[in-house]
Scaffold this active site. Structure first.
Site, PDB file in Angstrom:
ATOM      1  N   GLU A 107       2.203 -11.854   3.497  1.00  0.00           N
ATOM      2  CA  GLU A 107       1.696 -11.994   2.132  1.00  0.00           C
ATOM      3  C   GLU A 107       2.757 -11.417   1.215  1.00  0.00           C
ATOM      4  O   GLU A 107       3.069 -10.221   1.292  1.00  0.00           O
ATOM      5  CB  GLU A 107       0.374 -11.242   1.958  1.00  0.00           C
ATOM      6  CG  GLU A 107      -0.195 -11.353   0.555  1.00  0.00           C
ATOM      7  CD  GLU A 107      -1.276 -10.331   0.276  1.00  0.00           C
ATOM      8  OE1 GLU A 107      -1.258  -9.732  -0.827  1.00  0.00           O
ATOM      9  OE2 GLU A 107      -2.127 -10.112   1.160  1.00  0.00           O
ATOM     10  N   CYS A 135      -2.551  -7.244  -5.486  1.00  0.00           N
ATOM     11  CA  CYS A 135      -1.863  -8.513  -5.239  1.00  0.00           C
ATOM     12  C   CYS A 135      -2.596  -9.672  -5.897  1.00  0.00           C
ATOM     13  O   CYS A 135      -2.023 -10.752  -6.080  1.00  0.00           O
ATOM     14  CB  CYS A 135      -1.711  -8.753  -3.744  1.00  0.00           C
ATOM     15  SG  CYS A 135      -3.259  -8.620  -2.827  1.00  0.00           S
TER      16      CYS A 135
END
Length: 488
Positions: free
Chosen positions: A236, A273
């Protein structure tokens, strides 16, 4: 800014070799446990972490600058997801057991043999911990939990931002595993960039998980693919998480949207995020003026000095761009700690400068983009690279089907009239998206589907019952869901 006072000694080559040997030796016995037995171990680790909360949370506060309430909730999430994967194991559907009995009349034109397929563990997994969630995406986080649940040993590369917490968490885990009678090689902590890279390249490691920056993640992804035996690398990396507000929604509740947006992009000092980094609003709506006059939250310390430096650099470039103006800003936007910033540009200017204006700014900054007509939104959405999330704020009467189609191609999670900064750990969650949001568009790092990343399918053809894995036997001693001759 607070930092750890301990001296961190990188894992030596000799120590790493011992860890890799132990992981390889433990892989077969850990994988051989029945799913319900692994579930019991996950529960015991979760119990141990809950018991150690009074020790772990103060360390996390000291190293991360995060408040007690946030860390308390995050630890609860961490132990919850360990127990949730235990439930997945006890259910057994994750094995995707499929049985095709031999069929001499199979209509493809040739007899079908007896074929049975099941998902099996891959082998040792190296996990690179994240900085922004020192519990939930770190030592005992989602990558560790899902890799363990799948039946794989985990070698955890600690994040340099919270080394003392990493070691304390690892000690708690190790003690729980020993008490459960689990082989030592099922878990190990390593320190240092070199140790992490060496482990990633070692042929005994069969997969990797990562949460962090685009440059760091891409370097490791390339490393994993450059091995003589390339391995899956589930990274990620980065996301802007754009929000699109229709004219009808802005007219109906523009001031409320503005307030909700500020609460979302400043949550956790903008270090999620899933922070909405860009919001598109109709020109002339009350949203811009509400944001211009709004009282932004107070300055909050960022996680560590490296993130502070990166934030200052990116914000400096954004607010210095010739097509960007400051919409609202605290008194010390580039200080330590930094006060929040809202920037303003136009849709045409963003389309002309997508690379510079769509840069992720990890911290309490967001970009407001004014558009003239809703017909522009599809092209604006198309201009983005892959995202973890994309949000649409509208009404049921809005003509947004084309926009939704684009957003569903660009992001792993598309939201309607909600904000992306909450990521629920559940069965249907998707936390992943097209590159550069992640390096594997078909996977998720949050939710029960994350277990599939660390499993591989194996088909057994023509085997007698006694030599088949239990999940594939006709007697089904594990009592797991089976697909038999195409029927559940």
């Amino acid at each position: 800014m607070m930092t750890s006072t301990i001296t961190v000694t990188p894992t030596t080559a000799t120590e790493l070799e011992e860890i890799l040997v132990a992981a390889q030796q433990a892989a077969s016995s850990w994988a051989a446990l029945r799913p319900s037995e692994r579930a019991e171990v996950l529960d015991q680790v979760a119990d141990a972490l809950d018991t150690a909360a009074s020790t772990l949370i103060p360390i996390a506060m000291e190293e991360s600058n995060l408040p007690q309430a946030r860390l308390t909730g995050e630890l609860k999430r961490t132990t919850f997801q360990l127990r949730l994967f235990g439930e997945v194991l006890r259910d057994g559907a994750y094995l995707d057991a499929r049985i095709d009995h031999a069929d001499a009349q199979w209509p493809m034109g040739a007899p079908r043999p007896d074929l049975r397929r099941v998902l099996e563990p891959m082998g040792p997994v190296v996990v690179f911990a994240a900085s922004n969630f020192p519990f939930a995406f770190s030592v005992a986080g989602g990558d560790t939990a899902s890799a363990w649940a799948a039946g794989n040993p985990v070698i955890l590369k600690a994040h340099s931002g919270h080394p003392e917490l990493s070691m304390a968490t690892a000690a708690t885990i190790t003690e729980a595993l020993v008490a459960a009678g689990v082989p030592a090689g099922v878990f190990a902590l390593v320190m240092g960039t070199e140790a992490g890279a060496t482990a990633l390249k070692d042929p005994r490691v069969k997969a990797a998980g990562f949460t962090g920056s685009i440059p760091g993640g891409r370097a490791l992804f390339d490393m994993a693919n450059a091995r003589p035996e390339p391995i899956p690398f589930y990274g990620e990396l980065g996301s802007n998480n754009p929000v699109f507000v229709t004219a009808a929604a802005a007219a109906e509740r523009g001031a409320a949207i503005a307030r909700e947006f500020v609460a979302s992009f400043t949550m956790g000092a903008g270090q999620f995020c899933t922070k909405p980094g860009t919001i598109f609003v109709p020109r002339g709506s009350e949203i811009v003026e509400t944001l211009r006059a709004i009282e932004l939250p107070a300055a909050a310390a960022l996680l560590n000095a490296r993130i502070q430096a990166g934030y200052v650099e990116v914000l400096g470039a954004l607010q210095g761009h010739e097509k960007v103006q400051v919409l609202a800003q605290g008194s010390n936007p580039l200080a330590e700690p930094p006060s929040p910033t809202l920037l303003l540009t136009s849709a045409n200017d963003l389309l002309a400068h997508p690379e510079s204006l769509q840069t992720e700014c990890f911290g309490p900054t967001a970009l407001v983009v004014e558009y003239t007509d809703e017909s522009e939104l599809v092209a604006l959405a198309e201009s983005f690279e892959g995202q973890l999330t994309a949000t649409l704020v509208g009404t049921e009467n809005c003509e947004v089907a084309d926009l939704i189609e684009v957003l569903s191609r660009k992001a792993g999670r598309v939201l309607w009239n909600q904000w992306p900064t909450g990521v629920s750990v559940t069965y249907a969650q998707q936390h992943g998206g097209p590159y550069p949001a992640t390096t594997s568009v078909g996977s998720t790092s949050v939710g029960t589907a994350a277990i599939s990343r660390f499993l591989r399918p194996v088909a057994y053809q023509g085997f007698p019952q006694g030599l088949l894995p239990e999940a594939l036997q006709d007697a089904n001693p594990l009592n797991v869901p089976q697909m038999v001759n195409g029927k559940r």
